[in-house]
Scaffold this motif. Structure first.
Motif, mmCIF file in Angstrom:
data_model
loop_
_atom_site.group_PDB
_atom_site.id
_atom_site.type_symbol
_atom_site.label_atom_id
_atom_site.label_comp_id
_atom_site.label_asym_id
_atom_site.label_seq_id
_atom_site.Cartn_x
_atom_site.Cartn_y
_atom_site.Cartn_z
ATOM 1 N N TYR A 92 0.835 -1.216 0.000
ATOM 2 C CA TYR A 92 0.000 0.000 0.000
ATOM 3 C C TYR A 92 0.867 1.263 0.000
ATOM 4 C CZ TYR A 92 -4.356 -2.525 1.250
ATOM 5 O OH TYR A 92 -5.464 -3.327 1.270
ATOM 6 N N GLU A 93 1.904 1.262 0.816
ATOM 7 C CA GLU A 93 2.745 2.456 0.953
ATOM 8 C C GLU A 93 3.602 2.734 -0.285
ATOM 9 O OE1 GLU A 93 3.403 2.474 5.803
ATOM 10 O OE2 GLU A 93 4.872 1.471 4.536
ATOM 11 N N ASN A 94 3.859 1.719 -1.086
ATOM 12 C CA ASN A 94 4.799 1.876 -2.205
ATOM 13 C C ASN A 94 4.177 1.779 -3.595
ATOM 14 O OD1 ASN A 94 7.694 2.072 -1.040
ATOM 15 N ND2 ASN A 94 6.604 0.594 0.232
ATOM 16 N N CYS A 95 2.906 1.431 -3.668
ATOM 17 C CA CYS A 95 2.296 1.357 -4.997
ATOM 18 C C CYS A 95 2.125 2.766 -5.573
ATOM 19 C CB CYS A 95 0.959 0.622 -4.954
ATOM 20 S SG CYS A 95 -0.392 1.482 -4.133
ATOM 21 N N ASP A 96 2.134 2.841 -6.875
ATOM 22 C CA ASP A 96 1.903 4.118 -7.542
ATOM 23 C C ASP A 96 0.416 4.372 -7.715
ATOM 24 O OD1 ASP A 96 4.709 5.164 -8.562
ATOM 25 O OD2 ASP A 96 4.679 2.978 -8.603
ATOM 26 N N LEU A 97 -0.355 3.305 -7.692
ATOM 27 C CA LEU A 97 -1.798 3.407 -7.870
ATOM 28 C C LEU A 97 -2.439 2.158 -7.307
ATOM 29 C CD1 LEU A 97 -4.096 5.077 -9.225
ATOM 30 C CD2 LEU A 97 -3.724 3.684 -11.277
ATOM 31 N N PHE A 98 -3.502 2.345 -6.544
ATOM 32 C CA PHE A 98 -4.283 1.211 -6.041
ATOM 33 C C PHE A 98 -5.592 1.185 -6.809
ATOM 34 C CE2 PHE A 98 -7.504 -0.714 -3.366
ATOM 35 C CZ PHE A 98 -6.906 -1.934 -3.093
ATOM 36 N N VAL A 99 -5.938 0.023 -7.360
ATOM 37 C CA VAL A 99 -7.174 -0.085 -8.136
ATOM 38 C C VAL A 99 -8.053 -1.187 -7.570
ATOM 39 C CG1 VAL A 99 -6.088 -1.575 -9.862
ATOM 40 C CG2 VAL A 99 -8.136 -0.318 -10.465
ATOM 41 N N CYS A 100 -9.337 -0.870 -7.442
ATOM 42 C CA CYS A 100 -10.302 -1.850 -6.941
ATOM 43 C C CYS A 100 -11.439 -1.956 -7.956
ATOM 44 C CB CYS A 100 -10.819 -1.422 -5.571
ATOM 45 S SG CYS A 100 -11.688 -2.751 -4.734
ATOM 46 N N PRO A 101 -11.377 -2.969 -8.839
ATOM 47 C CA PRO A 101 -12.360 -3.087 -9.917
ATOM 48 C C PRO A 101 -13.581 -3.941 -9.590
ATOM 49 C CG PRO A 101 -10.625 -4.669 -10.259
ATOM 50 C CD PRO A 101 -10.279 -3.918 -8.984
#
Length: 191
Positions: A92-101
């Motif tokens: 979570y801290e290092n992702c560039d984008l979190f996606v929840c489809p």
């Protein structure tokens, strides 16, 4: 949110992607989570942009149809399976984008966790996610084109109107407000 993720010490999981940007999806691997469309959308983005990888954390659960990853994308789409709270926090801290489809959710805890831990969130345009009011972009979860467009915009940083990172207290306050407003509109007794 379980206290474990908030108290966890960030630990990088064993992921084959290096320092390249990555898009993260978290949740059980089942049809309701809509990962086949997410992967198809990511492939469209990745064929135009050689930088990002897609990281998916979660185990198979319930109705699941194995997803075919194109041969030219196997080095850029990573299924981690189960991750510890420490590893999840790092993701979570290092992702560039979190996606929840997701096509449907009861509450959508991963988008809350991602937001609290600093991730930029894009999500399906479904009521439960709109009520949380934390995503920087919403998309029709049945449209691969819209998912791909939202990923592109998220990675490009076009969405500058972040709803703000919540605290767990803020999440609880939002839930209470939704319940209160629903009762008020249905003429039910107030708490």
């Amino acid at each position: 949110m379980p206290d474990g993720i908030l108290e966890a010490v960030s630990k990088r999981p064993s992921i084959p992607c290096g320092e390249s940007p990555f898009v993260l999806a978290v949740g059980r691997l089942n049809v309701r989570k809509n990962l086949a469309r997410l992967i198809e959308a990511f492939v469209r983005v990745a064929r135009d942009d050689p930088k990002p990888d897609l990281v998916i954390a979660g185990c198979v659960d319930g109705a699941y149809v194995p997803i075919t990853v194109p041969d030219d994308m196997t080095a850029r789409i990573h299924f981690l399976g189960h991750v510890t709270d420490n590893e999840l926090r790092w993701l979570y801290e290092n992702c560039d984008l979190f996606v929840c489809p997701s096509l449907d959710e009861g509450y959508g805890l991963p988008i809350i966790e991602a937001n609290i831990l600093g991730a930029q969130v894009i999500a399906s345009d479904i009521q439960v996610f709109r009520e949380s009011n934390i995503a920087v972009g919403y998309f029709d979860p049945r449209s691969v084109d819209e998912i791909a467009s939202a990923i592109r915009h998220g990675l490009d940083g076009i969405n500058s109107t972040v709803a703000g990172h919540l605290t767990w207290e803020g999440v609880v306050r939002n839930i209470r407000d939704v319940i209160y407003n629903a009762r008020r509109h249905s003429n039910a007794p107030k708490p």
